[in-house]
Design an enzyme around this catalytic site. Structure first.
Site, PDB file in Angstrom:
ATOM      1  N   LYS A 140       5.434   8.188   0.199  1.00  0.00           N
ATOM      2  CA  LYS A 140       5.604   9.405   1.007  1.00  0.00           C
ATOM      3  C   LYS A 140       6.998   9.976   0.794  1.00  0.00           C
ATOM      4  CE  LYS A 140       2.247   8.441   4.626  1.00  0.00           C
ATOM      5  NZ  LYS A 140       1.992   8.377   6.082  1.00  0.00           N
ATOM      6  N   ASP A 189       7.042   4.297   2.901  1.00  0.00           N
ATOM      7  CA  ASP A 189       7.423   5.447   3.729  1.00  0.00           C
ATOM      8  C   ASP A 189       8.920   5.341   4.014  1.00  0.00           C
ATOM      9  OD1 ASP A 189       7.481   7.640   5.362  1.00  0.00           O
ATOM     10  OD2 ASP A 189       6.362   6.754   7.004  1.00  0.00           O
ATOM     11  N   ASP A 231       0.816  -1.218   0.000  1.00  0.00           N
ATOM     12  CA  ASP A 231       0.000   0.000   0.000  1.00  0.00           C
ATOM     13  C   ASP A 231       0.851   1.271   0.000  1.00  0.00           C
ATOM     14  OD1 ASP A 231       0.925  -0.406   2.587  1.00  0.00           O
ATOM     15  OD2 ASP A 231      -1.037  -0.307   3.553  1.00  0.00           O
ATOM     16  N   VAL A 262      -2.829   8.825   5.489  1.00  0.00           N
ATOM     17  CA  VAL A 262      -3.902   8.681   4.499  1.00  0.00           C
ATOM     18  C   VAL A 262      -4.715   7.416   4.737  1.00  0.00           C
ATOM     19  CG1 VAL A 262      -2.892  10.080   2.655  1.00  0.00           C
ATOM     20  CG2 VAL A 262      -2.260   7.666   2.849  1.00  0.00           C
ATOM     21  N   ARG A 307     -11.062   1.702   5.482  1.00  0.00           N
ATOM     22  CA  ARG A 307     -10.455   0.931   4.394  1.00  0.00           C
ATOM     23  C   ARG A 307     -11.340   0.891   3.151  1.00  0.00           C
ATOM     24  NH1 ARG A 307      -5.896  -1.885   6.230  1.00  0.00           N
ATOM     25  NH2 ARG A 307      -5.973  -2.566   8.388  1.00  0.00           N
TER      26      ARG A 307
HETATM   27  P1  IMP Z   1       7.452   1.902   6.086  1.00  0.00           P
HETATM   28  O1  IMP Z   1       7.863   0.557   6.595  1.00  0.00           O
HETATM   29  O2  IMP Z   1       7.952   3.036   6.916  1.00  0.00           O
HETATM   30  O3  IMP Z   1       7.777   2.089   4.605  1.00  0.00           O
HETATM   31  O4  IMP Z   1       5.891   2.012   6.304  1.00  0.00           O
HETATM   32  C1  IMP Z   1       5.012   1.472   5.445  1.00  0.00           C
HETATM   33  C2  IMP Z   1       3.858   0.795   6.167  1.00  0.00           C
HETATM   34  O5  IMP Z   1       3.279   1.619   7.184  1.00  0.00           O
HETATM   35  C3  IMP Z   1       2.786   0.543   5.148  1.00  0.00           C
HETATM   36  O6  IMP Z   1       2.827  -0.800   4.777  1.00  0.00           O
HETATM   37  C4  IMP Z   1       1.500   0.900   5.842  1.00  0.00           C
HETATM   38  O7  IMP Z   1       0.861  -0.266   6.288  1.00  0.00           O
HETATM   39  C5  IMP Z   1       1.865   1.723   7.035  1.00  0.00           C
HETATM   40  N1  IMP Z   1       1.536   3.151   6.791  1.00  0.00           N
HETATM   41  C6  IMP Z   1       2.415   4.162   6.687  1.00  0.00           C
HETATM   42  N2  IMP Z   1       1.812   5.331   6.463  1.00  0.00           N
HETATM   43  C7  IMP Z   1       0.482   5.058   6.407  1.00  0.00           C
HETATM   44  C8  IMP Z   1      -0.683   5.897   6.186  1.00  0.00           C
HETATM   45  O8  IMP Z   1      -0.621   7.106   5.966  1.00  0.00           O
HETATM   46  N3  IMP Z   1      -1.886   5.245   6.186  1.00  0.00           N
HETATM   47  C9  IMP Z   1      -2.010   3.906   6.405  1.00  0.00           C
HETATM   48  N4  IMP Z   1      -0.937   3.103   6.613  1.00  0.00           N
HETATM   49  C10 IMP Z   1       0.303   3.660   6.611  1.00  0.00           C
HETATM   50 MG    MG Z   2       1.201  -2.254   5.016  1.00  0.00          MG
END
Ligand code: IMP
Ligand code: MG
Length: 180
Positions: free
Chosen positions: A133, A105, A102, A154, A166
């Protein structure tokens, strides 16, 4: 066009833009994998379930769909670790795998997943994320990106805030103070 008004949620990417973008991503993936026998779409639960449903149906190439579940990160903590909750059923070895996620970040989730899957010797492995992001120190990049979004929480189109929102047809920003 559906118009849904939800208190505390402001539309960022409308439904028709998501639909158009999913179709163009599918066109690129069709092209890139046209020489490959079969593609395994591996969705990361739960945030990618609507995206992978639409993406998998928009593709023309031979494909299978499977899922993996990881722990989502806690909003209260800074950067909690990633944990495997449910593994794929389809064996990864020798397959062309496209991880469908999804959000990208920090890239912590994707890094964990790509390392885990690479150890199983897929024929190839790439990733496709719905939204990205603006993180400066990201650990890893995605091969296909749907939308660039600001650094804000979001929801909708599979994405949640405390498991809410969702099923919204659009992607929106959420203001926790304005929720019911
Ligand atoms: P990362 O590991 O920092 O890249 O974070 C990614 C994970 O955090 C994604 O798989 C999402 O499940 C969750 N996540 C991060 N930001 C959001 C958001 O704004 N809305 C919903 N889920 C998010
Ligand atoms: Mg996720």
């Amino acid at each position: 066009m559906t118009h849904v008004h939800v208190p505390g949620v402001r539309e960022l990417i409308p439904e028709h833009e998501i639909r158009a973008r999913v179709l163009s991503l599918a066109e690129r993936i069709d092209e890139d994998y046209s020489e490959v026998g079969e593609l395994l779409l591996l969705g990361v639960l739960r945030g990618s379930y609507i995206f992978i449903a639409d993406l998998s149906r928009a593709l023309s190439i031979d494909r299978r769909v499977d899922f993996i579940a990881l722990s989502s990160y806690e909003r209260e903590e800074q950067r909690s670790g990633v944990r495997l909750i449910m593994d794929a059923r389809v064996p990864i070895e020798g397959r062309h795998v496209l991880v469908v996620e999804d959000i990208l970040d920090t890239g912590g989730t994707l890094t964990y997943l790509l390392d885990l899957l690479a150890a199983r010797h897929p024929a190839s492995i790439r990733s496709c994320v719905l939204v990205r992001k603006p993180e400066q120190k990201r650990q890893v990049e995605a091969d296909y990106v749907g939308f660039e979004i600001p650094d804000t929480w979001v929801v909708g189109y599979g994405l949640d805030y405390d498991d809410r929102f969702r099923a919204l047809p659009f992607i929106g920003t959420v203001d926790p103070d304005a929720l019911d």
